[in-house]
Design a protein around this motif. Structure first.
Motif, PDB file in Angstrom:
ATOM      1  N   LYS A  57     -26.452   1.316 -20.114  1.00 53.08           N
ATOM      2  CA  LYS A  57     -25.096   1.305 -19.806  1.00 53.08           C
ATOM      3  C   LYS A  57     -24.200   0.459 -20.482  1.00 53.08           C
ATOM      4  CE  LYS A  57     -21.585   2.126 -17.092  1.00 53.08           C
ATOM      5  NZ  LYS A  57     -21.103   3.678 -17.104  1.00 53.08           N
ATOM      6  N   TYR A 100     -20.200  -0.972 -22.077  1.00 51.31           N
ATOM      7  CA  TYR A 100     -18.687  -0.817 -21.997  1.00 51.31           C
ATOM      8  C   TYR A 100     -18.126  -1.387 -23.339  1.00 51.31           C
ATOM      9  CZ  TYR A 100     -19.105  -0.843 -16.802  1.00 51.31           C
ATOM     10  OH  TYR A 100     -19.494  -0.209 -15.619  1.00 51.31           O
ATOM     11  N   GLY A 142     -24.346   4.157  -6.923  1.00 49.51           N
ATOM     12  CA  GLY A 142     -23.427   4.974  -5.821  1.00 49.51           C
ATOM     13  C   GLY A 142     -22.886   6.660  -6.522  1.00 49.51           C
ATOM     14  N   GLY A 143     -23.298   6.743  -7.753  1.00 49.14           N
ATOM     15  CA  GLY A 143     -22.837   7.900  -8.664  1.00 49.14           C
ATOM     16  C   GLY A 143     -21.311   7.962  -9.030  1.00 49.14           C
ATOM     17  N   ILE A 144     -20.558   6.739  -8.916  1.00 48.72           N
ATOM     18  CA  ILE A 144     -19.212   6.834  -9.483  1.00 48.72           C
ATOM     19  C   ILE A 144     -19.187   6.468 -10.896  1.00 48.72           C
ATOM     20  CG2 ILE A 144     -18.312   6.648  -7.294  1.00 48.72           C
ATOM     21  CD1 ILE A 144     -17.651   3.775  -7.522  1.00 48.72           C
ATOM     22  N   ASP A 145     -20.059   5.724 -11.450  1.00 50.63           N
ATOM     23  CA  ASP A 145     -19.922   5.208 -12.942  1.00 50.63           C
ATOM     24  C   ASP A 145     -21.188   5.792 -13.440  1.00 50.63           C
ATOM     25  OD1 ASP A 145     -18.929   4.377 -15.079  1.00 50.63           O
ATOM     26  OD2 ASP A 145     -18.778   2.364 -14.459  1.00 50.63           O
ATOM     27  N   PRO A 146     -21.656   6.918 -14.060  1.00 51.41           N
ATOM     28  CA  PRO A 146     -22.954   7.380 -14.486  1.00 51.41           C
ATOM     29  C   PRO A 146     -23.044   6.445 -15.791  1.00 51.41           C
ATOM     30  CG  PRO A 146     -21.457   9.090 -14.670  1.00 51.41           C
ATOM     31  CD  PRO A 146     -20.560   7.783 -14.057  1.00 51.41           C
ATOM     32  N   PRO A 182     -19.977   2.538  -2.653  1.00 49.84           N
ATOM     33  CA  PRO A 182     -20.091   0.951  -2.632  1.00 49.84           C
ATOM     34  C   PRO A 182     -19.119   0.438  -1.597  1.00 49.84           C
ATOM     35  CG  PRO A 182     -20.096   2.018  -4.976  1.00 49.84           C
ATOM     36  CD  PRO A 182     -19.677   2.986  -3.920  1.00 49.84           C
ATOM     37  N   GLY A 187     -12.025  -2.177  -3.380  1.00 53.70           N
ATOM     38  CA  GLY A 187     -11.487  -0.752  -3.156  1.00 53.70           C
ATOM     39  C   GLY A 187     -11.654   0.207  -2.012  1.00 53.70           C
ATOM     40  N   VAL A 228      -8.078   3.186  -6.135  1.00 58.06           N
ATOM     41  CA  VAL A 228      -8.896   2.610  -5.167  1.00 58.06           C
ATOM     42  C   VAL A 228      -9.715   3.656  -4.519  1.00 58.06           C
ATOM     43  CG1 VAL A 228      -7.693   0.671  -4.535  1.00 58.06           C
ATOM     44  CG2 VAL A 228      -7.309   2.923  -3.355  1.00 58.06           C
ATOM     45  N   LYS A 259     -11.253   6.630 -14.898  1.00 61.64           N
ATOM     46  CA  LYS A 259     -11.773   5.744 -13.542  1.00 61.64           C
ATOM     47  C   LYS A 259     -11.635   4.216 -13.685  1.00 61.64           C
ATOM     48  CE  LYS A 259     -14.634   8.867 -11.056  1.00 61.64           C
ATOM     49  NZ  LYS A 259     -15.982   9.169 -10.549  1.00 61.64           N
TER      50      LYS A 259
END
Lengths: 220, 258
Positions: free
Chosen positions: A9, A11, A52-56, A71, A76, B93, B256
């Motif tokens: 991973k 960035y 949590g599967g929101i940022d693979p 999460p 958020g 959010v 996102k």
């Protein structure tokens, strides 16, 4: 059990690629409540977001048969213009609850949060403690196998924390928590084991006391 | 707890839709009022301007009816663009719920704008009917088709502007400039035929102008549009829609985080 296989991973910031994890393989065991600890910028929240599967991950695979919550964090999940009630209804709808279930869950969170009339006021007027009561309460209103909790308990007062602990203990026969926190007290209250993150490596300690001791020693 | 992707999609869109309705019109619900008053003042303004210039009708259609059929679609398009523009920022959010995707937020906002403006359209036409104007639609099927093409165009445009202004935050004011240019070059308050031929030959390639001409030609018997231009504007709209969707999907994960 949650399996991370060969996770990479990264960035990109200002044109420079920064690797949080490189070829990481790790298994988060089941039937234990795990705390995650590491210095700032070591990728604790990134790990939570991946699980949590929101940022693979860029490459690799995360596999599990279990259901995992979103999460639950300070940052958020709630729309500031809307009331707690409307926000809760939103989340229920996203998860496909019936009108009856929505009513039940709303009542559950209202009772759990104990924030009185604020419940029907826009959430941008809330203190961080009030927000964390609603967000933790809402996650508890759903049945997941794993709850991802990112720092929310740390901002709560003693009453809220003991209540959270009690509510979670009632669920813990068939659910586990994976929790990020910088507060060793909160970690000790909620977790049995610990994962230390250091330079992209994860180390698991079956006994949280032992893990905390290692962490304290390395960060003297 | 396992649900089909279609069911999940339906749940998410419904949840977002309710959430948008709650915030779209503002805390004091003034938005309801503005949704009608904004296009209405614009129509009245141009009826006034045209009457000073000595025109009260276009091809036998009273200027007020003529203007309603282009001003309301224009506002619909323009609001779709500005609402799509901020769709990511306003819903950021909510991306902690893994089923809520950036595409959903744009799609949902565009749908809501169309719903609002179709209601405004009907209200204004009924108002004109009360004042004794002829508001009958010459070819309702084609008129509906024209609105659908406008929807494809607005949604595609919405994806592109949202992607653009979320990625390059400092450049998002360009979107405002583009909107202004489109406003003056799309025949919102004049028919294409009222322009000099040289200008027409140039401006007729604006797909939004042809879309508005298509709306008019399907509404009024006395207006017409070449079939080639119906195909042209529909084709461009679909290309914008598919290309916008494709690009948006491709960068949606990055959106996102931004």
């Amino acid at each position: 059990m949650i399996e991370l296989k060969n996770i990479t991973k990264s960035y990109k910031t200002k044109g420079i690629r920064h690797y949080v994890f490189k070829n990481l393989s790790f298994t988060i065991p089941h039937n234990t409540n795990v705390g995650i600890l590491g210095r700032n910028g070591q990728g604790k929240s990134t790990l939570m977001r991946m699980i949590g599967g929101i940022d693979p991950p860029d490459s690799g695979e995360i596999s599990t048969q279990k259901s995992i919550s979103w999460p639950v964090g300070l940052a958020g999940g709630f729309q500031g213009q809307l009331t707690a009630k409307d926000n809760i209804r939103f989340v229920c709808r996203v998860y496909g609850c019936s009108e009856k279930q929505i009513e039940e869950k709303t009542k559950y969170v209202r009772d759990f949060a104990e924030i009185g009339n604020h419940f029907d006021l826009p959430m941008k007027t809330y203190s961080s403690g009030m927000k964390s009561r609603v967000s933790f309460g809402l996650s508890m209103a759903f049945d997941f196998d794993y709850y991802l909790v990112d720092e929310v308990l740390a901002v709560g007062d003693a009453h809220f924390r003991s209540k959270s602990q009690k509510v979670f203990k009632a669920k813990s026969s068939n659910a586990n928590i994976i929790m990020v926190s910088h507060s060793t007290n909160t970690l000790k209250e909620m977790c049995d084991s610990l994962i230390l993150i250091n330079n992209g490596n994860l180390t698991f300690y079956q006994d949280i006391q032992e893990g905390l001791k290692v962490y304290a020693d390395t960060n003297k | 707890m396992i649900k089909s992707p279609l069911q999940i999609q339906k749940n998410v869109l419904f949840a977002l839709f309710i959430r948008e309705i709650k915030t779209r019109f503002g805390e004091y619900k003034l938005g309801y009022f503005w949704a009608v008053v904004e296009p209405l003042t614009q129509v009245l303004f141009f009826v006034f301007i045209w009457s000073i210039l000595g025109r009260t009708s276009f091809n036998g259609v009273h200027s007020s009816v003529f203007l309603v059929t282009s001003v309301v679609p224009w506002f619909c398009f323009a609001n779709c663009i500005s609402r799509s523009n901020s769709a990511i920022e306003a819903n950021r959010v909510l991306f902690v719920y893994k089923n809520v995707q950036p595409t959903d937020t744009v799609f949902n906002r565009v749908c809501l704008e169309f719903l609002i403006h179709l209601v405004v359209y009907v209200i204004m036409l009924l108002g004109l009917l009360l004042f004794g104007f002829d508001v009958s639609i010459n070819d309702p099927f084609m008129h509906l088709l024209a609105w659908m093409v406008l929807f494809a165009y607005s949604l595609g445009f919405g994806f592109l502007t949202c992607l653009f202004s979320t990625t390059f935050k400092s450049a998002s004011s360009i979107v405002g400039v583009i909107k202004r240019v489109l406003y003056f070059s799309s025949g919102v308050f004049f028919p294409l035929s009222s322009l000099p031929t040289q200008v027409q030959n140039f401006i007729k390639w604006n797909p939004l102008l042809q879309l508005i001409e298509f709306l008019r030609a399907s509404y009024f018997e006395s207006f017409s549009i070449d079939n080639e231009f119906i195909l042209y504007t529909s084709f461009i709209s679909l290309i914008i829609l598919f290309y916008g969707f494709y690009l948006f999907r491709r960068y949606q994960l990055a959106l996102k985080r931004m």
